[in-house]
Design a protein around this motif. Structure first.
Motif, PDB file in Angstrom:
ATOM      1  N   GLY A  10       2.821  -7.324  -1.018  1.00 40.63           N
ATOM      2  CA  GLY A  10       2.462  -6.407   0.056  1.00 40.63           C
ATOM      3  C   GLY A  10       2.223  -4.967  -0.371  1.00 40.63           C
ATOM      4  O   GLY A  10       1.950  -4.114   0.479  1.00 40.63           O
TER       5      GLY A  10
ATOM      6  N   LYS B 247       0.288  -1.751  -1.914  1.00 43.70           N
ATOM      7  CA  LYS B 247      -1.112  -1.324  -1.866  1.00 43.70           C
ATOM      8  C   LYS B 247      -1.308  -0.125  -2.792  1.00 43.70           C
ATOM      9  O   LYS B 247      -0.615   0.892  -2.656  1.00 43.70           O
ATOM     10  N   LEU B 248      -2.257  -0.240  -3.702  1.00 46.17           N
ATOM     11  CA  LEU B 248      -2.583   0.842  -4.624  1.00 46.17           C
ATOM     12  C   LEU B 248      -3.969   1.393  -4.295  1.00 46.17           C
ATOM     13  O   LEU B 248      -4.914   0.626  -4.132  1.00 46.17           O
TER      14      LEU B 248
ATOM     15  N   ASN C 245       5.806  -3.850  -0.540  1.00 46.03           N
ATOM     16  CA  ASN C 245       5.299  -2.990   0.532  1.00 46.03           C
ATOM     17  C   ASN C 245       5.315  -1.504   0.197  1.00 46.03           C
ATOM     18  O   ASN C 245       5.554  -0.663   1.068  1.00 46.03           O
ATOM     19  N   SER C 246       5.065  -1.190  -1.058  1.00 44.47           N
ATOM     20  CA  SER C 246       4.950   0.216  -1.428  1.00 44.47           C
ATOM     21  C   SER C 246       3.499   0.673  -1.337  1.00 44.47           C
ATOM     22  O   SER C 246       2.576  -0.141  -1.271  1.00 44.47           O
ATOM     23  N   ILE C 247       3.352   1.988  -1.286  1.00 44.92           N
ATOM     24  CA  ILE C 247       2.033   2.624  -1.130  1.00 44.92           C
ATOM     25  C   ILE C 247       1.879   3.666  -2.246  1.00 44.92           C
ATOM     26  O   ILE C 247       2.744   4.526  -2.389  1.00 44.92           O
ATOM     27  N   PHE C 248       0.807   3.557  -3.002  1.00 43.71           N
ATOM     28  CA  PHE C 248       0.519   4.549  -4.047  1.00 43.71           C
ATOM     29  C   PHE C 248      -0.841   5.172  -3.770  1.00 43.71           C
ATOM     30  O   PHE C 248      -1.860   4.485  -3.856  1.00 43.71           O
TER      31      PHE C 248
ATOM     32  N   ASN D 154       9.067  -0.480  -0.219  1.00 47.62           N
ATOM     33  CA  ASN D 154       8.649   0.476   0.803  1.00 47.62           C
ATOM     34  C   ASN D 154       8.700   1.936   0.369  1.00 47.62           C
ATOM     35  O   ASN D 154       8.938   2.832   1.178  1.00 47.62           O
TER      36      ASN D 154
ATOM     37  N   PHE E 256      -8.836   3.707   1.404  1.00 40.78           N
ATOM     38  CA  PHE E 256      -7.427   3.309   1.385  1.00 40.78           C
ATOM     39  C   PHE E 256      -6.869   3.530   2.783  1.00 40.78           C
ATOM     40  O   PHE E 256      -6.387   4.609   3.125  1.00 40.78           O
TER      41      PHE E 256
ATOM     42  N   PHE F 168      -4.557   1.709   5.998  1.00 43.73           N
ATOM     43  CA  PHE F 168      -3.673   0.652   6.476  1.00 43.73           C
ATOM     44  C   PHE F 168      -2.953   1.135   7.723  1.00 43.73           C
ATOM     45  O   PHE F 168      -2.638   2.311   7.853  1.00 43.73           O
TER      46      PHE F 168
ATOM     47  N   GLY G   6       7.552  -2.529   8.161  1.00 45.68           N
ATOM     48  CA  GLY G   6       7.193  -1.906   6.883  1.00 45.68           C
ATOM     49  C   GLY G   6       6.076  -2.610   6.130  1.00 45.68           C
ATOM     50  O   GLY G   6       5.877  -2.361   4.949  1.00 45.68           O
ATOM     51  N   LYS G   7       5.358  -3.496   6.821  1.00 51.07           N
ATOM     52  CA  LYS G   7       4.188  -4.096   6.197  1.00 51.07           C
ATOM     53  C   LYS G   7       2.948  -3.238   6.481  1.00 51.07           C
ATOM     54  O   LYS G   7       2.925  -2.466   7.434  1.00 51.07           O
ATOM     55  N   HIS G   8       1.927  -3.437   5.654  1.00 49.75           N
ATOM     56  CA  HIS G   8       0.710  -2.637   5.763  1.00 49.75           C
ATOM     57  C   HIS G   8      -0.459  -3.548   6.115  1.00 49.75           C
ATOM     58  O   HIS G   8      -0.788  -4.456   5.363  1.00 49.75           O
TER      59      HIS G   8
END
Lengths: 316, 316, 316
Positions: A219, A221-222, A237-240, A255, C173, C175, C181-183
């Motif tokens: 989950g 997203k980069l 579920n992390s975001i970069f 997260n 990018f 979302f 906490g999901k995207h």
């Protein structure tokens, strides 16, 4: 490979029983079939409890070896270790493997290159110019855009999207340094694992591990231009955001949100739900979850904002 | 090309003998067969000692020309120079050259593109999707990963590794600016030279020189996303960590270590054995070797660390 | 698609007449055939004057809808909007379109991939490994270097140069985030427009718009590793030096100069002729043209220089 062959390659003697060795690993993760190495006396405790049976060590550690160990002593373990990694390195292409297995309802462009040993699930799209290396596994419903390069042994989950120009599994940046200032390559014998539902932007680079795996968890997203070094473990579920880099072996909890042009040093451990504002420079581990951070050196976001006001007032 | 043709292309008059010109160069490096140019009066001394015989200059420099020079006077030398570079620019692809010569025991994937005039040594691997441009030379034992692009006239040494997505020899970023705010391309007619045992990470970009060569010297290792601008000269056995950029014509001595997200301005000269911690911003030349630097503006690393503590105390 | 089908996909009810919907758009730009959405009460004024006839809104906005509107109420408009974008998303490849139309005197390498529906002008060069997606338009005299990826529906002007490894039109990018906490992917249904005489360096990434277009205007020049996020509008004759990033929906006026490693937040508006020195971090809009800026937080360049001297004196 026999342990005696490793010793011969290193032009060093070995002590103990000769053993069959299938790969190398760092001390704490070594299996009985793996060659472990220890550079400094500080590893004496880890050494005692290692599951490995064959070791490459500095002489001061001999007394700390588990009973019945086989070992090679080197005056420069760092250089010997680098030389040994070459022995266990796999060729970038292997041609004597079974032909790729492609699932149902896939679109594989005729201008994509699929090496042998590849296993692709169903409903996968691989566009022109993509390169899928030896033994790569790609699960269902994943979309690989043009000119993506996926190095050998990478594992990619289902429902992933990898945008054009991204490179998954290139060698991590690892060298041992001679006294004369030359850099001896540490061959990167691990791989990359991308879990399900990960999206990777354009022109990213996620390096393969030295040993074991670099992992991007489910989950996450980069954005574009994300650099993930060898042996990182990026939580779910992390975001970069764009142009961010993560140093080797750093682990982020799930997260996390990392804003653009941020960077992390190597060997950090970051608590879940941590947020980093743009251009954060993270050089220390974070143990409490849910914080918001800014700046370089990093600080609490509120403190950073207040500090910027103080700094601006210096010029009055 | 005749000097008179250059003048005609620029719609300017030429003075002196007509000469055969084979290329352009900056004043201090010009050979007798090259067209040299000088924009400002400050170049009068360099002009006097130039080996060139044909010049493109501003009118105030006429009196400083060597005897028997041929010259073109322009009211805007910068624009005229840009226009002249177009005359000496080679097409990106040339098809009337001999077929590529490939050494022994090479692996050249059928999906790699090898242009004509290429010379490849023995035991070279070129993987799918790689592009090897006109007249490129690649020496023994070098490994080119998929989707690497090597522009024409690049020279690559032996034992090099170039990871996927890297671009070697794209145009440097050079433009002359009109009074109306338009940007006129300065064609980049030089090349890139990568010496032996260089490793280049994924998705790097090393630009070709305006004239002459951008050089990466023997044993240097680049991580991912490294930007090296035109006419840089990167010394032997240097280390560049990810996402670092070097501005045009900057020279680094040997054995420099540059940590992640650092940057160098253009036209700097950096002493050997200089070390730069993460996100250094280098805007001045460094003459003493062996220093350790940090910050932007750059300072001695120890001073920077102490200063960060002082800054943090502002908020107390 | 019928509005009732959108509602069914979202598992929500619709109110009003059923309508044919051809796409989605943000409130202020919506046409009568488009589905508009509004997340917050603050959009009530925009809502009243919208040209759209079909809306996806939060319940508090019902009273502000134009007369005779059809609408869907969602408790989480952000998530519903993301789900709706999927309905209007086009497949990355479309095969039932007419074969590409190629103009006179083009060089299209046999190892370039040209999808269907493409229209290419005269004297265009497309080198090996380049990918030209469905319905892309490329005008006269443009040069596409190897391993460039141009996603579907991109429009590229005449006289452009796009260097190797660059990616035009990858997904922005975007979302929406669930409470868990999901995207959830917001499909990026817009495109990229590159106007005439634009040069794009190696390994850049210019993302396609969510709706409408990301635009790079005439005469602008990008160095290597430039990141342009979705829905940016980059003014004419601007200059971007290497490793710079621009956040989503930010607009720069013409003739801006942005030095290396700079960054812009999203949703900014920058006046023409603004200059940013290296590593500027721009987080606020700029209304006066012709300024020179530095630092992060950004300030007037002169102030920044003076402030750096003050800061350095803290350590005395």
């Amino acid at each position: 490979m026999l342990f005696s062959n490793v010793a011969a390659h290193l032009k060093l003697d070995f002590v103990g029983k000769d053993l069959e060795i299938d790969s190398m690993n760092e001390l704490s993760l070594s299996l009985p079939s793996q060659l472990a190495f220890a550079l400094h006396k500080k590893y004496s405790c880890e050494l005692k409890s290692s599951k490995a049976k064959a070791f490459l060590i500095t002489s001061s550690l001999i007394e700390h070896l588990p009973e019945d160990s086989s070992y090679i002593v080197s005056e420069d373990v760092s250089i010997s270790m680098a030389e040994a990694t070459k022995l266990f390195h796999k060729s970038p292409i292997e041609s004597n493997l079974p032909e790729a297995v492609i699932g149902k309802e896939c679109y594989i462009d005729a201008m994509a290159k699929i090496e042998s040993g590849v296993v692709i699930g169903s409903n996968v799209t691989i566009m022109a110019g993509a390169y899928i290396g030896t033994n790569v596994v790609i699960k269902d419903n994943t979309l690989i855009y043009p000119n993506v390069t996926i190095y050998r042994d990478t594992m990619i989950g289902s429902g992933c999207i990898i945008h054009a120009g991204s490179v998954i599994g290139a060698d991590g940046f690892g060298f041992s340094h001679t006294k004369e200032g030359k850099h001896i390559k540490i061959y990167q014998n691990g791989n990359v694992i991308i879990e399900d539902d990960v999206e990777i932007g354009a022109n990213c680079a996620i390096d393969r591990a030295i040993f074991n795996s670099t992992i991007i968890r489910r989950g996450t997203k980069l954005d574009n231009f994300i650099h993930i070094a060898h042996n990182c473990d990026i939580g779910e579920n992390s975001i970069f955001v764009a142009q961010t880099g993560v140093g080797g072996s750093t682990k982020l909890g799930h997260n996390c949100v990392v804003s653009g042009q941020s960077a992390f040093s190597d060997h950090l451990s970051i608590a879940p739900f941590s947020t980093f504002t743009a251009r954060s420079g993270v050089t220390k581990s974070i143990t409490d979850s849910g914080g918001v951070y800014s700046g370089f050196p990093l600080m609490n976001h509120r403190d950073w904002k207040r500090l910027q006001i103080r700094i601006a007032k210096l010029d009055q």
